[in-house]
Motif scaffolding. Structure first.
Motif, PDB file in Angstrom:
ATOM      1  N   ILE A  10       9.644  16.166 -35.348  1.00 40.13           N
ATOM      2  CA  ILE A  10      10.337  15.855 -34.105  1.00 40.13           C
ATOM      3  C   ILE A  10      10.931  17.126 -33.509  1.00 40.13           C
ATOM      4  CG2 ILE A  10      12.264  14.629 -33.084  1.00 40.13           C
ATOM      5  CD1 ILE A  10      11.850  12.449 -35.110  1.00 40.13           C
ATOM      6  N   TYR A  11      11.616  17.902 -34.375  1.00 42.81           N
ATOM      7  CA  TYR A  11      12.272  19.102 -33.854  1.00 42.81           C
ATOM      8  C   TYR A  11      11.273  20.153 -33.413  1.00 42.81           C
ATOM      9  CZ  TYR A  11      16.884  17.364 -34.777  1.00 42.81           C
ATOM     10  OH  TYR A  11      18.025  16.620 -34.717  1.00 42.81           O
ATOM     11  N   LEU A  12      10.096  20.170 -34.056  1.00 41.66           N
ATOM     12  CA  LEU A  12       9.095  21.171 -33.690  1.00 41.66           C
ATOM     13  C   LEU A  12       8.200  20.698 -32.553  1.00 41.66           C
ATOM     14  CD1 LEU A  12       8.105  22.372 -37.258  1.00 41.66           C
ATOM     15  CD2 LEU A  12       9.428  23.614 -35.535  1.00 41.66           C
ATOM     16  N   GLY A  13       8.397  19.455 -32.104  1.00 46.23           N
ATOM     17  CA  GLY A  13       7.620  18.982 -30.974  1.00 46.23           C
ATOM     18  C   GLY A  13       6.226  18.507 -31.346  1.00 46.23           C
ATOM     19  N   TRP A  14       5.982  18.232 -32.622  1.00 49.57           N
ATOM     20  CA  TRP A  14       4.672  17.683 -32.979  1.00 49.57           C
ATOM     21  C   TRP A  14       4.534  16.260 -32.451  1.00 49.57           C
ATOM     22  CZ3 TRP A  14       4.596  19.323 -38.856  1.00 49.57           C
ATOM     23  CH2 TRP A  14       4.477  20.719 -38.918  1.00 49.57           C
ATOM     24  N   PHE A  15       5.639  15.527 -32.477  1.00 45.91           N
ATOM     25  CA  PHE A  15       5.590  14.149 -31.980  1.00 45.91           C
ATOM     26  C   PHE A  15       6.983  13.708 -31.532  1.00 45.91           C
ATOM     27  CE2 PHE A  15       4.842  14.306 -36.662  1.00 45.91           C
ATOM     28  CZ  PHE A  15       6.144  14.119 -37.083  1.00 45.91           C
ATOM     29  N   SER A  16       7.006  12.606 -30.770  1.00 44.25           N
ATOM     30  CA  SER A  16       8.271  12.068 -30.265  1.00 44.25           C
ATOM     31  C   SER A  16       8.922  11.222 -31.354  1.00 44.25           C
ATOM     32  CB  SER A  16       7.993  11.210 -29.034  1.00 44.25           C
ATOM     33  OG  SER A  16       7.358  10.016 -29.431  1.00 44.25           O
ATOM     34  N   PRO A  17      10.208  10.903 -31.193  1.00 45.93           N
ATOM     35  CA  PRO A  17      10.880  10.072 -32.205  1.00 45.93           C
ATOM     36  C   PRO A  17      10.161   8.742 -32.435  1.00 45.93           C
ATOM     37  CG  PRO A  17      12.472  10.989 -30.691  1.00 45.93           C
ATOM     38  CD  PRO A  17      11.133  11.344 -30.146  1.00 45.93           C
ATOM     39  N   THR A  18       9.636   8.154 -31.366  1.00 44.99           N
ATOM     40  CA  THR A  18       8.923   6.893 -31.525  1.00 44.99           C
ATOM     41  C   THR A  18       7.684   7.083 -32.393  1.00 44.99           C
ATOM     42  OG1 THR A  18       9.629   6.436 -29.279  1.00 44.99           O
ATOM     43  CG2 THR A  18       8.058   4.913 -30.246  1.00 44.99           C
ATOM     44  N   GLU A  19       6.986   8.174 -32.140  1.00 42.77           N
ATOM     45  CA  GLU A  19       5.766   8.431 -32.921  1.00 42.77           C
ATOM     46  C   GLU A  19       6.101   8.765 -34.367  1.00 42.77           C
ATOM     47  OE1 GLU A  19       3.115  10.212 -29.218  1.00 42.77           O
ATOM     48  OE2 GLU A  19       4.330  11.541 -30.437  1.00 42.77           O
ATOM     49  N   ALA A  20       7.283   9.368 -34.575  1.00 39.92           N
ATOM     50  CA  ALA A  20       7.675   9.724 -35.933  1.00 39.92           C
ATOM     51  C   ALA A  20       7.711   8.490 -36.823  1.00 39.92           C
ATOM     52  CB  ALA A  20       9.042  10.403 -35.925  1.00 39.92           C
ATOM     53  N   ALA A  21       8.085   7.351 -36.245  1.00 42.81           N
ATOM     54  CA  ALA A  21       8.139   6.114 -37.017  1.00 42.81           C
ATOM     55  C   ALA A  21       6.766   5.782 -37.570  1.00 42.81           C
ATOM     56  CB  ALA A  21       8.651   4.969 -36.137  1.00 42.81           C
TER      57      ALA A  21
END
Ligand code: NA
Ligand code: NA
Lengths: 433, 321, 148
Positions: A238-249
């Protein structure tokens, strides 16, 4: 009869139904429907009945709920979370209340990512409750810790609520994010303090584990690297911009499933248990969202929130009493509404009051978001309390409520500090900009 | 005299110009005109009635009396009106709004059965806002992840080589900050209201597209009103109201643009030569899009599109400075 | 049904991860948001009956615990009746809303998936939930009234 009074009556009626043991979602849904029917006729009631079941689940942002629940369930059934807790326990378990403090930390970090109190409680609860039980923690401490911990992450960036507050009041989201750091960490520290005080007063509720030697600590640490890796990928991504918080789930859910698969702990029995647990928890959370939507249609139609705000505005009181009134108002409203709806509905009305009184909008936002979250853990009706109880079915409601008191006191202390010393919020942004 | 209370819903936050400059003053005018006979209750974003996708449905069902919403969400409900979303039709809110209102009686009215249309309008031409990557030519678009508001814009972006992303407006800030997307297509106004200037650096003034809005009343609610009240509603709606949106949108866009300038951002305007190139590149996409609308049952999509072009030219000719 | 629900959630997770990975190599999943919404709506509604069947729905039980059994039983019956009524009303009105939206030909925002696909699981889930409530009530009355 004035509509605002009708709103109060409906509020009371829902409380009575809940007190009589009706499911919370059904109580809110029934009163909401009847009230809306009374105000708008059958046509209005028919509209909300037909659309709420769909609209309460459909928004993309809600996909985090089942996905993070799945992540937690798989992690837990495959013994992943257990080994993680064992490690942490090896380091601080011999201290008083060590596991509970660990839970607070884990909730803050996890909640920071996922941004939803309910999902945090559901996930962390699934992981932490069995471990605390196994280590002989009193359920009043363990369940309350999980319920309270869920409220922490909302302030720690990234925070969807602060973004929404920022756009409603036209204040800088960057400043809000930075300003939220100290209050967010302060909240976690005060919760840890509350645990330590409670454990000191009644040591029996949190047995100390035996001190583990360094050799064992390192050995166990070596065993949990896959879980740590998943954790760092989810947060770091999330912090590195690989994916959004929603995608992190989604990344977390798939990762936990794969880890469980490769660990060899995923057999027919654990898979079945995981499935039933996921469906039970998500079905429950989504049905509460539907009931709350029906109730909110009614509540907002009565104009009760606006009525109360008008009373505050016209009270002619000074800044501090008004601020205290506003805080009380949010805590009461938090009984039924989720924090997102509360912020959206009330901030446009209250922000002008804050400006009138020369409050900083950044400070006001942090305080409002903090207090909106407290409503989730105040009895008789606090969503986090219900969710944690759903995860610990053998624990009585009264037990959870008894355990939550020290955390509410910690929150009141935090609010008092924030109101008394606005610099706690404002100093950091003033350095950064 | 018995008082009538009308419910108005829309999907924008109560701090937006649509709420503060347009809807609230409009309701106050009606209340004053009717001598207090008609009063209003407004439900903005965040209220249960503030869901962007449900505005048309609510007002048709009579759950609210008046609603302000987007034609494009849910997509496909206003295929005729939504032709105004076609790329490079106009970048001027006044012209687009004028065209919509002029076409309404002849070409668009069948999309509003059971509704009394109070106004139709459209925002100023949208820009392409980017964070780290500067876009000046079509080639710069290649592979960029861009947030998109509508199917027509998605098709345009794909056609130009970019990767369109559907995201709720509220998630754009975070996504830009983390680099999940490279940019977003928006008019100026939401750039300020979502705080996006903090995470943007470049603004390409494409003027490539617009998005349109309806402001409608349930016909039965209207018919129930007294003659006086109906006359008041009529007086403050229609062509006179529609004519205000050009200035309103300029006014709503200006602060965001100024904020970007103050922050030292680069605002790039397409040269006429580049603009022609963009338009020409998009010709096949536009033809295919019109065809798809015709296939979906709007036989005269081509005629409507031409009529829109005519009305826009007419407006631009009358407003040459 | 529970399994199908979790499989749908799993599908939501998998398409999201595929998109996250795919877009790094220039192969993003088109309309991933539409797909995730479809899978989550499906999963949620297939899961819902199980939540009713296992009485996973949260309620405040401390007053109930203090009451005589006969009163507690009648309150349970009332709770089940209200839950059933609410579900029945939602199913009925939901069906009408479903008809309206399919009549409009509503489609998902990016991919144009017909909205009916989002509604079938909802209607099935609501109907099955009513069955779940009855099953749970039957279990509860057969066992001790205080079956925790
Ligand atoms: Na957060
Ligand atoms: Na509460």
């Amino acid at each position: 009869m004035s509509d605002a009074i009708l709103g109060l009556l409906g509020f009371t009626a829902a409380l009575v139904l809940i007190g009589l043991g009706l499911p919370v979602a059904v109580s809110m849904g029934v009163i909401g429907t009847l009230g809306y029917w009374y105000l708008n006729g059958w046509m209005g009631a028919s509209y909300i009945l037909g659309s709420s079941p769909f609209e309460s689940i459909f928004p993309y942002s809600f996909s985090v709920i089942p996905l993070f629940v799945m992540m937690g369930v798989f992690a837990s059934h495959a013994g992943l979370s257990r080994s993680l807790f064992n490690v942490i326990n090896a380091y601080i378990g011999h201290r008083k209340g060590g596991l509970a403090i660990t839970t607070v930390g884990a909730s803050a970090v996890f909640g920071a990512i996922c941004g939803s109190s309910l999902a945090t409680v559901a996930t962390i609860g699934r992981v932490a409750l069995p471990e605390m039980k196994r280590h002989g923690y009193d359920p009043s401490l363990s369940t309350a810790t999980v319920a309270a911990g869920g409220t922490l992450g909302v302030l720690i960036p990234p925070s969807v609520l602060l973004v929404i507050y920022g756009l409603l009041t036209q204040s800088s989201i960057g400043q809000l994010f930075i300003g939220a750091l100290v209050p967010g960490l302060l909240g976690a520290a005060l919760y840890a303090g509350a645990i330590m005080v409670r454990v000191r007063l009644t040591p029996g509720i949190a047995p100390r584990a035996e001190r583990t030697g360094w050799h064992d600590r390192l050995r166990r640490t070596g065993q949990v690297w896959p879980v740590m890796a998943l954790f760092f990928v989810v947060i770091g991504g999330i912090y590195l911009g690989w994916f959004s918080p929603t995608e992190a789930a989604a990344v977390g859910a798939v990762g936990a499933f794969l880890l469980a698969l490769f660990s060899g702990e995923l057999n027919r029995t654990t898979l079945k248990a995981s499935v039933f647990e996921t469906t039970g928890l998500t079905g429950m959370i989504f049905f509460i969202l539907i009931g709350a939507a029906l109730f909110n249609f009614f509540l907002e139609n009565t104009g009760l929130p606006q009525f109360l705000i008008e009373q505050i505005r016209n009270s002619g009181l000074g800044p501090t009493p008004v601020m205290i009134l506003i805080l009380v108002f949010y805590i009461v409203l938090g009984c039924f509404m989720d924090s997102m709806s509360m912020i959206l509905l009330t901030v446009p009305l209250l922000a002008p009051v804050a400006v009138d009184l020369d409050f900083s909008l950044v400070w006001f936002g942090i305080v409002v978001v903090t207090v909106a979250e407290i409503g989730l853990i105040t009895p008789p009706i606090g969503m986090n309390l219900f969710v944690v109880q759903a995860a610990a079915r053998d624990v009585k409601q009264a037990t959870v409520v008894r355990g939550i008191v020290p955390f509410i006191l910690a929150d009141i202390l935090r609010l008092t500090l924030l109101v008394a010393f606005p610099a706690l919020v404002l100093w950091l942004p003033s350095q950064a900009f | 005299e018995a008082k009538t209370k009308l419910k108005v819903s829309h999907y924008l936050p109560a701090v937006h110009g649509i709420h503060t400059d347009f809807i609230v003053p409009w309701t106050e005018q009606i209340t004053a005109c009717t001598g207090g006979e008609v009063e209003f209750e407004i439900f903005p974003a965040g209220s249960q009635l503030g869901n962007v996708a449900r505005q048309q449905e609510q007002v048709m069902a009579g759950v609210v009396d008046i609603a302000h919403g987007l034609h494009g969400i849910p997509r496909g409900r206003f295929p005729r009106t939504s032709l105004i979303d076609m790329p490079f039709l106009t970048d001027d809110a006044g012209a687009a709004s004028y065209a919509l209102w002029s076409l309404y009686p002849e070409y668009l009215s069948e999309e509003y059965r059971g509704l009394k249309v109070l106004a139709l309008h459209a925002h100023n031409g949208g820009l392409l806002h980017t964070g780290k990557k500067k876009v000046e030519t079509i080639e710069d678009m290649d592979g960029l992840r861009i947030r998109t508001p509508s199917p027509a814009v998605s098709e345009m972006l794909s056609f130009l080589g970019a990767d369109p992303q559907g995201l709720p407006p509220g998630e754009v800030y975070e996504s830009l900050q983390r680099g999940v997307i490279d940019g977003t297509v928006f008019p100026w106004d939401p750039v300020k209201s979502f705080g996006l200037n903090e995470v943007l650096n470049y603004h390409l003034d494409l003027g490539a597209y617009t998005v349109s809005f309806f402001y409608v009343m349930n016909q039965r609610s209207y018919d129930r009103l007294s003659d006086t009240a109906q006359a008041c509603i009529d007086k403050y709606s229609g062509a006179d109201l529609v004519a205000k949106f050009g200035d309103w949108w300029d006014q709503w866009d200006a602060p965001a643009r100024q904020e970007a300038i103050d922050a030292g951002h680069e605002i790039i305007t397409l040269s006429d030569e580049q603009r022609t190139r963009w338009e020409e590149t998009l010709q096949p996409m536009m033809a295919a899009y019109l065809q798809s609308v015709e296939d979906a049952g709007v036989d005269n999509a081509e005629d409507i599109y031409k009529a829109m072009q005519d009305k826009i030219r007419e407006y631009e000719a009358a407003h040459q400075e | 049904m529970a399994m199908a629900g979790v499989t749908a959630y799993g599908a939501a997770a998998v398409v999201t991860v595929a998109d996250v990975l795919g877009r790094r190599i220039g192969l993003p999943i088109e309309g991933v948001v539409d797909l995730v919404q479809l899978f989550v709506v499906t999963g949620a509604w297939l899961a819902m009956p199980y939540a009713f069947m296992s009485a996973a729905h949260v309620s405040v039980d401390f007053l109930l615990a203090l009451m005589p059994d006969s009163l507690a039983v009648s309150l349970r019956l009332m709770a089940a009746a209200l839950t059933l009524s609410l579900l029945a009303l939602m199913l009925w009105q939901g069906f009408l809303t479903f008809q309206t939206r399919t009549m409009f030909g509503d489609k998902s925002q990016q991919l144009g998936i017909p909205v009916a696909l989002y509604w079938y699981p909802l209607l099935v889930g609501l109907a099955a939930s009513m069955l779940g409530v009855l099953l749970e009530l039957h279990q509860a009355l057969k066992g001790t009234p205080d079956h925790e």
